[in-house]
Design a protein around this motif. Structure first.
Motif, PDB file in Angstrom:
ATOM      1  N   SER A 233       6.549   7.400   0.653  1.00  0.00           N
ATOM      2  CA  SER A 233       5.510   6.795   1.493  1.00  0.00           C
ATOM      3  C   SER A 233       4.205   6.670   0.722  1.00  0.00           C
ATOM      4  O   SER A 233       3.487   5.664   0.842  1.00  0.00           O
ATOM      5  CB  SER A 233       5.305   7.627   2.760  1.00  0.00           C
ATOM      6  N   LEU A 234       3.878   7.686  -0.078  1.00  0.00           N
ATOM      7  CA  LEU A 234       2.686   7.630  -0.929  1.00  0.00           C
ATOM      8  C   LEU A 234       2.791   6.437  -1.889  1.00  0.00           C
ATOM      9  O   LEU A 234       1.810   5.714  -2.111  1.00  0.00           O
ATOM     10  CB  LEU A 234       2.547   8.939  -1.708  1.00  0.00           C
ATOM     11  N   PHE A 235       3.994   6.231  -2.425  1.00  0.00           N
ATOM     12  CA  PHE A 235       4.208   5.103  -3.332  1.00  0.00           C
ATOM     13  C   PHE A 235       4.005   3.771  -2.604  1.00  0.00           C
ATOM     14  O   PHE A 235       3.410   2.837  -3.157  1.00  0.00           O
ATOM     15  CB  PHE A 235       5.613   5.175  -3.937  1.00  0.00           C
ATOM     16  N   TYR A 236       4.481   3.672  -1.360  1.00  0.00           N
ATOM     17  CA  TYR A 236       4.279   2.439  -0.580  1.00  0.00           C
ATOM     18  C   TYR A 236       2.787   2.153  -0.400  1.00  0.00           C
ATOM     19  O   TYR A 236       2.340   1.003  -0.504  1.00  0.00           O
ATOM     20  CB  TYR A 236       4.938   2.535   0.801  1.00  0.00           C
ATOM     21  N   PHE A 237       2.004   3.212  -0.109  1.00  0.00           N
ATOM     22  CA  PHE A 237       0.550   3.034   0.044  1.00  0.00           C
ATOM     23  C   PHE A 237      -0.057   2.491  -1.254  1.00  0.00           C
ATOM     24  O   PHE A 237      -0.903   1.593  -1.225  1.00  0.00           O
ATOM     25  CB  PHE A 237      -0.127   4.366   0.398  1.00  0.00           C
ATOM     26  N   ILE A 238       0.362   3.046  -2.389  1.00  0.00           N
ATOM     27  CA  ILE A 238      -0.179   2.633  -3.686  1.00  0.00           C
ATOM     28  C   ILE A 238       0.219   1.190  -3.996  1.00  0.00           C
ATOM     29  O   ILE A 238      -0.595   0.400  -4.487  1.00  0.00           O
ATOM     30  CB  ILE A 238       0.303   3.603  -4.792  1.00  0.00           C
ATOM     31  N   VAL A 239       1.468   0.828  -3.682  1.00  0.00           N
ATOM     32  CA  VAL A 239       1.935  -0.541  -3.934  1.00  0.00           C
ATOM     33  C   VAL A 239       1.120  -1.543  -3.128  1.00  0.00           C
ATOM     34  O   VAL A 239       0.577  -2.522  -3.671  1.00  0.00           O
ATOM     35  CB  VAL A 239       3.437  -0.690  -3.592  1.00  0.00           C
ATOM     36  N   VAL A 240       1.003  -1.305  -1.806  1.00  0.00           N
ATOM     37  CA  VAL A 240       0.301  -2.254  -0.937  1.00  0.00           C
ATOM     38  C   VAL A 240      -1.204  -2.255  -1.227  1.00  0.00           C
ATOM     39  O   VAL A 240      -1.851  -3.305  -1.233  1.00  0.00           O
ATOM     40  CB  VAL A 240       0.562  -1.920   0.554  1.00  0.00           C
ATOM     41  N   GLY A 241      -1.754  -1.078  -1.510  1.00  0.00           N
ATOM     42  CA  GLY A 241      -3.205  -0.960  -1.664  1.00  0.00           C
ATOM     43  C   GLY A 241      -3.741  -1.226  -3.052  1.00  0.00           C
ATOM     44  O   GLY A 241      -4.883  -1.669  -3.201  1.00  0.00           O
ATOM     45  N   TRP A 242      -2.925  -0.964  -4.089  1.00  0.00           N
ATOM     46  CA  TRP A 242      -3.475  -0.988  -5.443  1.00  0.00           C
ATOM     47  C   TRP A 242      -2.723  -1.890  -6.432  1.00  0.00           C
ATOM     48  O   TRP A 242      -3.324  -2.458  -7.336  1.00  0.00           O
ATOM     49  CB  TRP A 242      -3.507   0.434  -6.016  1.00  0.00           C
ATOM     50  N   ILE A 243      -1.408  -1.993  -6.300  1.00  0.00           N
ATOM     51  CA  ILE A 243      -0.624  -2.679  -7.325  1.00  0.00           C
ATOM     52  C   ILE A 243      -0.353  -4.140  -6.987  1.00  0.00           C
ATOM     53  O   ILE A 243      -0.486  -5.020  -7.831  1.00  0.00           O
ATOM     54  CB  ILE A 243       0.728  -1.954  -7.563  1.00  0.00           C
ATOM     55  N   TRP A 244      -0.006  -4.407  -5.736  1.00  0.00           N
ATOM     56  CA  TRP A 244       0.449  -5.735  -5.331  1.00  0.00           C
ATOM     57  C   TRP A 244      -0.621  -6.795  -5.619  1.00  0.00           C
ATOM     58  O   TRP A 244      -1.752  -6.699  -5.121  1.00  0.00           O
ATOM     59  CB  TRP A 244       0.767  -5.725  -3.834  1.00  0.00           C
ATOM     60  N   GLN A 245      -0.297  -7.781  -6.405  1.00  0.00           N
ATOM     61  CA  GLN A 245      -1.219  -8.848  -6.819  1.00  0.00           C
ATOM     62  C   GLN A 245      -2.507  -8.275  -7.414  1.00  0.00           C
ATOM     63  O   GLN A 245      -3.600  -8.801  -7.215  1.00  0.00           O
ATOM     64  CB  GLN A 245      -1.540  -9.784  -5.645  1.00  0.00           C
ATOM     65  N   ARG A 246      -2.331  -7.144  -8.140  1.00  0.00           N
ATOM     66  CA  ARG A 246      -3.441  -6.465  -8.840  1.00  0.00           C
ATOM     67  C   ARG A 246      -4.598  -6.106  -7.912  1.00  0.00           C
ATOM     68  O   ARG A 246      -5.769  -6.152  -8.303  1.00  0.00           O
ATOM     69  CB  ARG A 246      -3.954  -7.326 -10.005  1.00  0.00           C
ATOM     70  N   GLY A 247      -4.312  -5.779  -6.689  1.00  0.00           N
ATOM     71  CA  GLY A 247      -5.383  -5.388  -5.774  1.00  0.00           C
ATOM     72  C   GLY A 247      -4.827  -5.036  -4.423  1.00  0.00           C
ATOM     73  O   GLY A 247      -3.640  -4.777  -4.284  1.00  0.00           O
ATOM     74  N   ASN A 248      -5.683  -5.016  -3.429  1.00  0.00           N
ATOM     75  CA  ASN A 248      -5.261  -4.639  -2.092  1.00  0.00           C
ATOM     76  C   ASN A 248      -4.683  -5.860  -1.376  1.00  0.00           C
ATOM     77  O   ASN A 248      -5.406  -6.749  -0.939  1.00  0.00           O
ATOM     78  CB  ASN A 248      -6.477  -4.090  -1.321  1.00  0.00           C
ATOM     79  N   LYS A 249      -3.368  -5.886  -1.259  1.00  0.00           N
ATOM     80  CA  LYS A 249      -2.660  -7.024  -0.668  1.00  0.00           C
ATOM     81  C   LYS A 249      -3.155  -7.320   0.751  1.00  0.00           C
ATOM     82  O   LYS A 249      -3.416  -8.462   1.111  1.00  0.00           O
ATOM     83  CB  LYS A 249      -1.157  -6.735  -0.661  1.00  0.00           C
ATOM     84  N   LEU A 250      -3.295  -6.271   1.546  1.00  0.00           N
ATOM     85  CA  LEU A 250      -3.702  -6.475   2.946  1.00  0.00           C
ATOM     86  C   LEU A 250      -5.132  -7.004   3.041  1.00  0.00           C
ATOM     87  O   LEU A 250      -5.447  -7.842   3.883  1.00  0.00           O
ATOM     88  CB  LEU A 250      -3.571  -5.176   3.742  1.00  0.00           C
TER      89      LEU A 250
END
Length: 446
Positions: free
Chosen positions: A393-410
């Motif tokens: 779950s921590l990894f999901y937060f990092i993916v959506v918040g930090w990694i996806w499209q080099r920034g916060n996807k949401l």
């Protein structure tokens, strides 16, 4: 034609998705695990902390998992690889594989426990029919019984999975979930009328706030919330991928979490008062404030309680363990779908072959747990619920918040839509959720 060339199966309705996803979440974690944890960790205090943890951490984690699957429209391994982008594709793919292994870990012990439920339901039924010896064998824990009923349950789940998303998962979830809810409410009404039930109700509904800061209670509540909602093993991600884009995921996720938490709450209303009814009838239930036998208790105390009620008690027992069997079945379906979807989409296997291959792998893993039960069973459950699921779950937060499209996807999406609520939620997922999870882990470690 390869399976990748075929149109991707999907849910055909919002209610079908909610019932299937809620069915994934609503399982033994709610009806068996939650009341046991609540009874062992202060009753109302555990319920209070569980609700807070669900709201602050489990609900956002559920959203992140469903969101990744829905945006990618792929199985969890491919979805995480895509979300992590070219630079971190291998990281995402490996994380997806870890989640897939977690799903098989969950199934390895879950199918054993589900087999117990099925055996006890049949025990009550055979007792009603007068087959006492068979009934006694079915209600007595043994390696032979595990070897018989674990494969039976694996085959039941596989029989639904290989029919596909709409024809199998959605159709059966839409049938089983309303049945589960009606049976649960009927049993609660019956149990609450018995002598001793009110004491259990008081323990469950009146929290002792002195206990709510206990780190052990907090980690137990967090593990239970993540396990109960099936977060961190990819089940919700793969279900999210079967919903078409453009749906209001926020409302759907809240519906799933609300239904799941409501069922867990109802299960506590049933089982904790039932334990006190048994105690009132002279059975020993607690020692030093803890349940005797913990998770095994409902297989020892409750059947004895039902047996004292005569023929009506056997009917109640059959209903109760049938209820648990249905709950187990709806959850095993989603966990099995994770590796099945991976094999169908990434390895071009047909659904039937993938379903039975994964079922065979789960069977081997379950047989290992049965062979080394005392050594492995509790260890696998603890590793999954208190380590692997929260870390994923921590990894999901990092993916959506930090990694996806080099920034916060949401936040990117929120700016495009000029959606202030979504922008705040993106900030919450990016900063607050990871910090809260890390604080919980530090509290437990020290």
């Amino acid at each position: 034609m390869s399976s990748s060339a075929l149109p991707r199966d999907s849910f055909h309705s919002r209610i079908g998705f909610v019932l299937a996803a809620a069915g994934s979440a609503i399982g033994l974690g709610n009806i068996w695990g939650f009341p046991t944890q609540a009874a062992n960790n202060g009753g109302g205090a555990f319920l209070f902390v569980y609700l807070i943890v669900t709201l602050l951490l489990a609900l956002p984690a559920l959203y992140a998992e469903v969101y990744i699957g829905n945006q990618a429209q792929k199985n969890p391994v491919s979805a995480l690889a895509e979300a992590c982008g070219n630079g971190s594709k291998r990281l995402g793919r490996n994380a997806g594989i870890i989640g897939l292994v977690g799903a098989i870990m969950m199934l390895s012990f879950y199918t054993i426990v589900a087999g117990w439920m099925l055996a006890h339901a049949l025990s009550a039924l055979t007792a009603l029919m007068g087959f006492t010896d068979i009934s006694n064998w079915l209600s007595t824990s043994s390696t032979l019984r595990n070897l018989v009923f674990t494969p039976v349950f694996i085959v039941l789940g596989a029989g639904i999975i290989h029919q596909g998303v709409h024809g199998g998962i959605e159709r059966w979830s839409s049938r089983l979930m309303p049945m589960l809810l009606l049976m649960l409410i009927g049993l609660i009404v019956y149990i609450l009328q018995l002598e001793g039930a009110q004491a259990g109700l008081a323990l469950y509904l009146i929290p002792d706030f002195a206990q709510v800061s206990d780190p052990k209670l907090i980690i137990s509540a967090m593990g239970q919330a993540f396990f109960s909602l099936s977060i961190g093993v990819g089940g919700m991600m793969v279900y999210g991928s079967y919903m078409k884009k453009g749906q209001d995921l926020g409302k759907l996720v809240v519906s799933i979490a609300a239904l799941d938490t409501f069922i867990a709450f109802l299960a506590g209303l049933l089982i904790i008062p039932a334990l006190f009814v048994a105690q009132h009838a002279g059975q020993e239930v607690f020692t030093n404030g803890h349940l005797i036998g913990e998770g095994q208790l409902i297989f020892q105390i409750l059947p004895s309680l039902f047996a004292t009620m005569g023929m009506g008690g056997l009917l109640v027992s059959f209903s109760f363990f049938t209820l648990l069997s249905i709950a187990a079945l709806t959850s095993t379906i989603s966990s099995t779908e994770v590796p099945v979807a991976y094999l169908v989409e990434d390895k071009n296997m047909n659904r039937k072959g993938a379903t039975w291959l994964i079922s065979a792998v789960v069977l081997v893993a379950s047989m290992l747990l049965i062979a080394f039960f005392d050594l492995l069973f509790g260890l696998v459950i603890q590793m999954l619920t208190t380590i692997l699921q929260p870390l994923m779950s921590l990894f999901y937060f990092i993916v959506v918040g930090w990694i996806w499209q080099r920034g916060n996807k949401l936040t990117d999406v929120a700016q495009l839509q000029e959606n202030t609520k979504l922008r705040f939620f993106g900030f919450y997922l990016r900063y607050i959720c990871p910090i809260l999870l890390i604080i919980v882990f530090i509290n437990v470690a020290f």
